[in-house]
Scaffold this motif. Structure first.
Motif, short mmCIF file in Angstrom:
data_model
loop_
_atom_site.label_atom_id
_atom_site.label_comp_id
_atom_site.label_asym_id
_atom_site.label_seq_id
_atom_site.Cartn_x
_atom_site.Cartn_y
_atom_site.Cartn_z
N ALA A 66 0.85 -1.21 0.00
CA ALA A 66 0.00 0.00 0.00
C ALA A 66 0.88 1.25 0.00
CB ALA A 66 -0.92 0.00 1.22
N VAL A 67 1.93 1.24 0.82
CA VAL A 67 2.84 2.39 0.88
C VAL A 67 3.56 2.55 -0.46
CG1 VAL A 67 4.99 3.22 1.93
CG2 VAL A 67 3.17 2.32 3.38
N LEU A 68 4.06 1.43 -0.99
CA LEU A 68 4.85 1.51 -2.24
C LEU A 68 3.98 1.98 -3.40
CD1 LEU A 68 6.93 -1.79 -1.93
CD2 LEU A 68 7.64 0.53 -1.37
N THR A 97 -4.86 18.42 1.12
CA THR A 97 -5.50 17.29 1.82
C THR A 97 -4.44 16.27 2.22
OG1 THR A 97 -7.51 17.59 0.53
CG2 THR A 97 -7.24 15.45 1.61
N VAL A 98 -3.57 15.93 1.26
CA VAL A 98 -2.53 14.92 1.51
C VAL A 98 -1.64 15.35 2.67
CG1 VAL A 98 -0.40 13.99 0.51
CG2 VAL A 98 -2.52 13.95 -0.82
N GLU A 99 -1.16 16.58 2.62
CA GLU A 99 -0.23 17.03 3.67
C GLU A 99 -0.94 17.13 5.02
OE1 GLU A 99 2.23 20.41 2.67
OE2 GLU A 99 3.12 20.43 4.68
N THR A 100 -2.22 17.55 4.99
CA THR A 100 -2.98 17.66 6.24
C THR A 100 -3.14 16.29 6.89
OG1 THR A 100 -4.20 19.55 5.37
CG2 THR A 100 -5.21 18.40 7.23
N VAL A 101 -3.45 15.28 6.06
CA VAL A 101 -3.66 13.92 6.61
C VAL A 101 -2.34 13.36 7.15
CG1 VAL A 101 -4.37 11.55 6.06
CG2 VAL A 101 -5.66 13.49 5.12
N ALA A 102 -1.25 13.56 6.39
CA ALA A 102 0.06 13.05 6.84
C ALA A 102 0.44 13.70 8.17
CB ALA A 102 1.13 13.32 5.78
N ALA A 328 1.52 9.36 4.75
CA ALA A 328 0.22 9.31 5.43
C ALA A 328 -0.25 7.86 5.56
CB ALA A 328 -0.80 10.15 4.66
N VAL A 329 -0.07 7.07 4.49
CA VAL A 329 -0.51 5.66 4.53
C VAL A 329 0.34 4.89 5.56
CG1 VAL A 329 -0.63 3.53 3.17
CG2 VAL A 329 -1.40 5.70 2.17
N GLU A 333 -0.80 3.06 9.06
CA GLU A 333 -0.46 1.67 9.41
C GLU A 333 0.18 1.61 10.80
OE1 GLU A 333 0.51 -0.08 4.91
OE2 GLU A 333 2.15 0.26 6.32
N ALA A 334 1.07 2.57 11.05
CA ALA A 334 1.79 2.55 12.34
C ALA A 334 0.88 2.86 13.51
CB ALA A 334 2.96 3.54 12.29
#
Ligand code: PLP
Length: 491
Positions: A66-68, A97-102, A328-329, A333-334
């Motif tokens: 998923a990360v890759l 959105t991406v940066e906010t979620v990460a 973010a993904v 997971e972590a």
């Protein structure tokens, strides 16, 4: 069989994840092949090599499919210099959105008031942190002296004064041979040139960090920045004590947790051993024990967050939005309970590996480990780190040579081998397998001899007793086959 997106090895009931991932990779490689077949071939070869070697590089891991896969999208095509909601380019709503979620996942995972997800790597994260600390602590008095509020309004004389102030700040970090990183003030790195730097080491007898000696060095040197963290120190650090020392001398405590971020995320390091509540600024990579994409993060207290948030364009170019998405993904997971179990296994496995060496008579720096690193002193085998690294590689065991404290062979040839458990733990290795790994490594090193070069003794050349490489590689392959990488993933 389906694969658990978190461990990448254990089956995940009910998901057809592995079939979907296999199909995705087959399609991707086919498309690459039509444009540049050599890249498709090298990519296929890389997974074959990784599947068939005992990867003990302490700074590497295997990210989930998923990360890759998250890295291979059109998010890569978007420029988004600036920060969330304040970009120098139009049309950045999806990157926002991406940066906010990460950043949100990073804050929640590490309990940090502020997180910056843009750094492209660990070195970049440290540069952002250094400049943010300088901007917070040095720039303002520089401006006040010049009687202006904004750097743009500084006179030539004001600039000169500011440059002189910036160029004369002090940094105290762990020495390279005690396990510090190049970015902690070493000459080949810009941190060793832009700062007036000094290093702290470890106790010559025990190899352990000596907090009294560190406090003494800090009192004498009075650094602006005290750096905690390491690349090759096999023990935990008491960050509450480091903060006390920093406070006493008026230093900003910056902790680079690149190596052990996974152990912090997985709650193996808590209380005084968790740097985040104690440091003013914490930096990390996302690809080592944290098991994400290659990249960096900076966590900061409110005092430093405005300056960190200006990392781009202060020292970074446009953010790698596709990599921020993958961060973010990985951070999502972590945050799952399975990651805590993984992190605990990483630490347990390191202990098993260390015990495996000790019971076979090998010497370890500090006599053991309580993190994810084992630092093997190879002097008793009569070889250099370079010779040991090469002989192990011939036998299907990937490690890296590393200096040990007061290393007689210097930083190039070295006298140590650094080993880490995060990658093989992801594959499913447990304490018994790590004991066997120690046995195989001792077997190889016992059969490695230094060899002479035409010009005389060599610290690089070696010979390995006949048949050793083949025999050990076969034994390693057996262990690997029982714990496959990305099981079921067919290309
Ligand atoms: N900080 C530490 C402690 C590291 O060990 C490393 C890399 O090995 C880095 C920073 C640099 O990370 P990167 O290679 O992503 O720049």
């Amino acid at each position: 069989m389906a694969v658990d997106p978190v461990t990448t090895s254990a089956p995940a009931p009910g998901a057809d994840y592995v079939e979907t991932a296999s199909a995705a990779y087959r399609d991707i490689l086919q498309i690459i092949e039509t444009v540049e077949p050599r890249i498709a071939a090298a990519t296929r070869k890389e997974i074959a090599d990784q599947r068939d070697s005992l990867k003990l590089i302490a700074s590497e891991n295997y990210a989930s499919p998923a990360v890759l896969l998250t890295m291979g999208t059109w998010l890569s095509d978007k420029y988004a210099e600036g920060t969330i909601g304040h970009r120098f380019y139009a049309g950045c709503q999806n990157v926002d959105t991406v940066e906010t979620v990460a950043a949100e996942h990073a804050r929640e995972l590490f309990g940090a008031p502020y997180a910056y997800a843009q750094p492209h790597s660990g070195i970049d994260a440290n540069l952002v942190a250094y400049w943010a600390i300088l901007a917070t602590r040095v720039e303002a008095p520089g401006l006040a002296d010049a009687g202006v509020k904004n750097v743009n309004d500084l006179s030539e004389e004001g600039w000169e004064k500011l440059r002189a102030q910036l160029g004369n700040q002090r940094l105290l970090g762990m020495s390279l041979d005690a396990g510090g990183h190049l970015t902690h003030g070493f000459r080949p790195n810009i941190s060793g040139k832009m700062f007036h730097q000094r290093s702290y080491g470890t106790d010559p007898e025990t190899g352990l960090l000596d907090y009294d000696a560190l406090a003494k060095a800090a009192r004498e040197f009075k650094p602006l920045i005290l750096v905690g963290g390491y690349s090759a120190y096999p023990r935990r650090i008491n960050f509450a004590k480091m903060r006390e020392i920093a406070d006493e001398v008026g230093a900003t405590l910056m902790v680079d947790m690149a190596h052990f971020a996974g152990l912090v995320a997985g709650k193996v390091f808590t209380g005084d051993e968790d740097p985040v509540p104690h440091a003013h600024v914490t930096t990390t990579t996302t690809h080592k024990s944290l098991r994400g994409p290659r990249g960096g993060l900076v966590l900061a207290t409110p005092e430093y967050s405005d300056a960190v948030d200006k990392g781009c364009p202060m020292v970074l170019g446009g953010p790698l939005s596709h990599v921020m998405a993958a961060k973010a993904v990985a951070l999502a997971e972590a945050r799952q309970p399975a990651f805590q179990a993984y992190a605990q296994r990483v630490a347990d496995n390191a202990k098993a590996l260390a015990e495996g060496f000790l019971k076979r008579g090998a010497r370890l720096v500090t006599g053991g480990t309580d993190n994810h690193i084992v630092l093997l002193d190879v002097q008793s085998f009569g070889v250099t780190g370079r010779q040991a690294e090469s002989a192990l590689l011939d036998s299907g065991i990937v490690t890296n040579r590393n200096s040990i404290p007061a290393d007689p062979n210097g930083a190039w040839y070295t006298s140590g081998i650094r080993l880490g458990t995060p990658a093989l733990t992801t594959r499913g290795f447990g304490p018994d397998e790590f004991d066997r790994v120690a046995e195989l490594i001792v077997d190889v090193l016992a059969k490695t001899e230094p060899a002479a070069a035409a010009s005389g003794p060599s610290k690089a050349k070696y010979s390995l007793a006949d048949g050793t490489a083949e025999r050990v590689h076969a034994a390693a392959s057996e262990l690997l086959a029982a714990n496959p990488l990305y099981p079921g993933l067919t290309l």
